[in-house]
Motif scaffolding. Structure first.
Motif, PDB file in Angstrom:
ATOM      1  N   ARG A 188      76.672  44.431  14.942  1.00  0.00           N
ATOM      2  CA  ARG A 188      76.991  45.244  13.921  1.00  0.00           C
ATOM      3  C   ARG A 188      76.001  44.969  12.845  1.00  0.00           C
ATOM      4  O   ARG A 188      75.674  45.698  12.094  1.00  0.00           O
ATOM      5  N   HIS A 189      75.748  43.597  12.541  1.00  0.00           N
ATOM      6  CA  HIS A 189      74.708  43.276  11.720  1.00  0.00           C
ATOM      7  C   HIS A 189      73.503  42.609  12.128  1.00  0.00           C
ATOM      8  O   HIS A 189      73.337  40.945  12.475  1.00  0.00           O
ATOM      9  N   PRO A 190      72.821  43.261  12.888  1.00  0.00           N
ATOM     10  CA  PRO A 190      71.692  42.362  13.994  1.00  0.00           C
ATOM     11  C   PRO A 190      70.887  41.493  12.982  1.00  0.00           C
ATOM     12  O   PRO A 190      70.047  40.777  13.612  1.00  0.00           O
ATOM     13  N   PHE A 191      70.584  41.832  11.753  1.00  0.00           N
ATOM     14  CA  PHE A 191      69.507  41.068  10.820  1.00  0.00           C
ATOM     15  C   PHE A 191      69.946  40.015   9.932  1.00  0.00           C
ATOM     16  O   PHE A 191      69.157  39.274   9.236  1.00  0.00           O
ATOM     17  N   GLU A 192      71.173  39.998  10.002  1.00  0.00           N
ATOM     18  CA  GLU A 192      72.026  39.079   8.806  1.00  0.00           C
ATOM     19  C   GLU A 192      71.538  37.662   9.092  1.00  0.00           C
ATOM     20  O   GLU A 192      71.026  37.161   7.795  1.00  0.00           O
ATOM     21  N   PHE A 220      74.092  38.936   3.669  1.00  0.00           N
ATOM     22  CA  PHE A 220      72.972  39.756   3.963  1.00  0.00           C
ATOM     23  C   PHE A 220      73.168  40.630   5.245  1.00  0.00           C
ATOM     24  O   PHE A 220      72.210  41.045   5.934  1.00  0.00           O
ATOM     25  N   GLY A 221      74.419  41.255   5.163  1.00  0.00           N
ATOM     26  CA  GLY A 221      75.003  42.180   6.409  1.00  0.00           C
ATOM     27  C   GLY A 221      74.073  43.394   6.456  1.00  0.00           C
ATOM     28  O   GLY A 221      73.869  43.823   7.455  1.00  0.00           O
ATOM     29  N   ILE A 222      73.663  43.907   5.346  1.00  0.00           N
ATOM     30  CA  ILE A 222      72.888  45.107   5.309  1.00  0.00           C
ATOM     31  C   ILE A 222      71.548  44.947   4.597  1.00  0.00           C
ATOM     32  O   ILE A 222      70.747  46.041   4.279  1.00  0.00           O
ATOM     33  N   SER A 223      71.160  43.875   4.450  1.00  0.00           N
ATOM     34  CA  SER A 223      69.692  43.534   3.884  1.00  0.00           C
ATOM     35  C   SER A 223      68.532  43.835   4.729  1.00  0.00           C
ATOM     36  O   SER A 223      68.667  44.134   6.157  1.00  0.00           O
TER      37      SER A 223
END
Length: 248
Positions: free
Chosen positions: A96-100, A230-233
């Motif tokens: 769901r948040h691959p870059f967090e 930083f879930g959608i950063s």
């Protein structure tokens, strides 16, 4: 299966039945021993075989520490067993948040972690959940809400904004857009401000719920403010001088 996911069920009232663990709390209860084995102790509410303390006391249930329910199912506090430090544990879904984790950990890298302009929450450790390959837990310092206790002077508020603008510029200089800079994602380091350890879900109370948490003013003990979540950063290629994103 109950306890498989720490995300709250919107149809289940957060305050319903303090004596019964909510579905999203069961996830933490089911992982209590594993977390203890790797060095993190959850509060008594999540220990196997927990019995509500108010059953054997004359206290009203909502005045007991173990009746306090988390604000969010995927975030919980713990005590680091090695040194007694209070930490925050956040369950992150990699799908769901691959870059967090990548972005949050970048700001804790050795080369920039101690930069005074860095106002991104430190990441102490990232650990894989053993029974779910999609989930990891980020271990971070336990911070306080940026507006609690309240500001006493204009100068205290100005200093808060100064730090936040400094932190935003720092992120942008490192080609990261937070993309969710809202009130719930701005926290502060409470260590210098508070005399007593505060309860993470009732900050006006001591952690043990045996009185109000005493604290200094921000003028007396200026805190440092941090950005979290930083879930959608997004982190951009430095060569891309004008990166764009679809509006959220």
């Amino acid at each position: 299966m109950k306890g498989d996911d720490p995300t709250p069920n919107p149809s289940q009232p957060l305050g319903a039945g303090a004596e019964v663990l909510a579905d999203y709390e069961l996830w933490w209860c089911n992982h209590f021993q594993w977390l203890k084995d790797i060095g993190y102790l959850l509060r008594p509410r999540y220990a196997p075989g927990w019995v509500p303390s108010w059953r054997s006391s004359k206290k009203i249930w909502y005045r007991c520490e173990d009746a306090q329910i988390p604000w969010y199912g995927h975030i919980l506090d713990a005590t680091r067993i090695d040194d007694g430090a209070f930490v925050a544990l956040k369950v992150v879904s990699k799908s769901r948040h691959p870059f967090e984790v990548e972005i949050a950990s970048y700001f804790s890298s050795e080369s920039i972690a101690n930069d005074p302009a860095n106002h991104c929450i430190p990441i102490y450790e990232v650990t894989q959940v053993p029974d779910d390959q999609d989930k990891v837990i980020m271990i971070m310092p336990l911070l306080g809400m940026h507006g609690d206790p309240s500001f006493d002077t204009f100068g205290e508020a100005v200093e808060c904004f100064r730090q936040l603008f400094e932190g935003l510029r720092f992120m942008h200089n490192h080609h990261v857009a937070h993309r969710d800079c809202m009130t719930l994602n701005i926290m502060m380091d409470p260590k210098r401000l508070y005399i007593d350890a505060f309860h993470p879900f009732q900050p006006t109370m001591r952690r043990d719920f045996k009185g109000l948490a005493r604290h200094f003013s921000r003028t007396q003990r200026p805190p440092k403010y941090f950005f979290i979540d930083f879930g959608i950063s997004c982190r951009y290629d430095p060569a891309d001088e004008e990166p764009t994103e679809d509006p959220i």
